[in-house]
Design an enzyme around this catalytic site. Structure first.
Site, short mmCIF file in Angstrom:
data_model
loop_
_atom_site.label_atom_id
_atom_site.label_comp_id
_atom_site.label_asym_id
_atom_site.label_seq_id
_atom_site.Cartn_x
_atom_site.Cartn_y
_atom_site.Cartn_z
N HIS A 12 45.55 47.40 58.85
CA HIS A 12 46.95 47.33 59.28
C HIS A 12 47.88 47.83 58.17
CE1 HIS A 12 46.80 42.78 58.00
NE2 HIS A 12 47.22 43.52 56.97
N HIS A 59 53.32 39.20 56.49
CA HIS A 59 53.48 39.54 55.07
C HIS A 59 54.81 39.03 54.53
CE1 HIS A 59 50.45 42.23 56.77
NE2 HIS A 59 49.96 42.34 55.55
N GLU A 240 41.67 39.56 53.29
CA GLU A 240 42.09 39.76 54.68
C GLU A 240 40.90 39.93 55.62
OE1 GLU A 240 46.40 42.06 54.05
OE2 GLU A 240 44.61 43.20 54.56
#
Length: 280
Positions: A12, A59, A240
């Site tokens: 991403h 984020h 992640e």
């Protein structure tokens, strides 16, 4: 009954969204990335997927370090695309299905996942950068999204095993939903990368390849790794990868990979993988 028809693992990277919005699909530096998503978009269209369940991380766009949830599920008819500094993106709001989202929320709580529920919050590149590469968006998205944000920023983080079990619980929730829906689960983030400190720019393609093989064939081995193992092998931000474990947990034990595109051109390998369950 609703059922899961496949899974997708995808990076991403925020610059994917910037390049997409600037029409760089045929740019020599970007074409290998965008072309790698085309088989996945074609598969989604052919399968007529109704819902994408996105395991992603925020984020510090919507959630902040003064109160950052471990697991957060969005419930709402629509979610705006976050402006992360490059301006508002030319994308429609992400569509939701309140009845399905509320069902999953209740099912997860009954399955002993004490999740946060959010409404009307912007969704950032964790979900929004790969989404238009998977689904067309003009005049609107063809289906709905269930956004499930996972904390991979502020320690203590959930373990890889906990993320895997979250995926298993999401599968139980979906399969107990009475409406006939075709659902695809999407795990985002990674793979190996670090964007700060002495190892800024770090990548390990061998580890990326090993991770992808284990994810397909022996995911339980990945659930045994500690956060420090992911960080040492793949860099600080590669933790992640535990979000891919949520996607994998929502699939059955026996799957096959239909497509993989691995393109290492920037800080991380921009990767997309497509999985289906093998027939029993």
């Amino acid at each position: 009954m609703a059922n899961i028809i496949g899974g997708i693992g995808t990076s991403h990277v925020p610059t994917i969204g910037v390049a997409y919005d600037k029409g760089k699909q045929q740019d020599p530096a970007w074409a290998p990335l965008f072309q790698g998503y085309e088989p996945v978009a074609k598969w989604l269209a052919e399968k007529q997927a109704d819902v994408l369940v996105f395991f992603y991380n925020d984020h510090a766009t919507t959630f902040f370090f003064d109160m950052y949830p471990t697991f957060a599920l969005g419930v709402g008819e629509a979610f705006p695309i976050a402006d992360e500094g490059a301006g508002l993106r030319p994308l429609p709001p992400i569509r939701g299905d309140v009845a399905l989202q509320a069902h999953i929320a209740e099912s997860l709580v009954n399955d002993e996942f004490d999740i946060t529920v959010f409404q009307d919050k912007p969704i950032d590149h964790g979900c929004a950068s790969p989404l238009p590469l998977l689904w067309p968006h003009k005049p609107d998205w063809p289906g709905t999204v269930v956004p499930i944000a996972i904390n991979v920023l502020q320690y203590p983080l959930p373990t890889g095993r906990r993320c895997y079990r979250l995926g298993q619980a999401v599968r139980r929730a979906i399969e107990s939903y009475p409406e006939d829906l075709r659902v695809v689960v999407v795990g985002t983030g990674g793979l190996s990368h670090q964007i700060h400190g002495e190892r800024a720019g770090y990548n390990d393609e061998a580890w990326d390849r090993e991770f992808l093989e284990l994810l397909e064939h022996q995911p339980e081995k990945l659930t045994e790794l500690k956060h420090v193992d992911y960080v040492e092998r793949g860099g600080a931000e590669s933790v992640e990868q535990i979000m891919w474990l949520s996607m994998r947990g929502a699939l059955g034990p026996n799957i096959r990979r239909l497509h993989l595109n691995y393109y290492l051109a920037t800080t991380t390998a921009m990767t997309v993988a497509l999985y289906e369950e093998n027939a029993a």
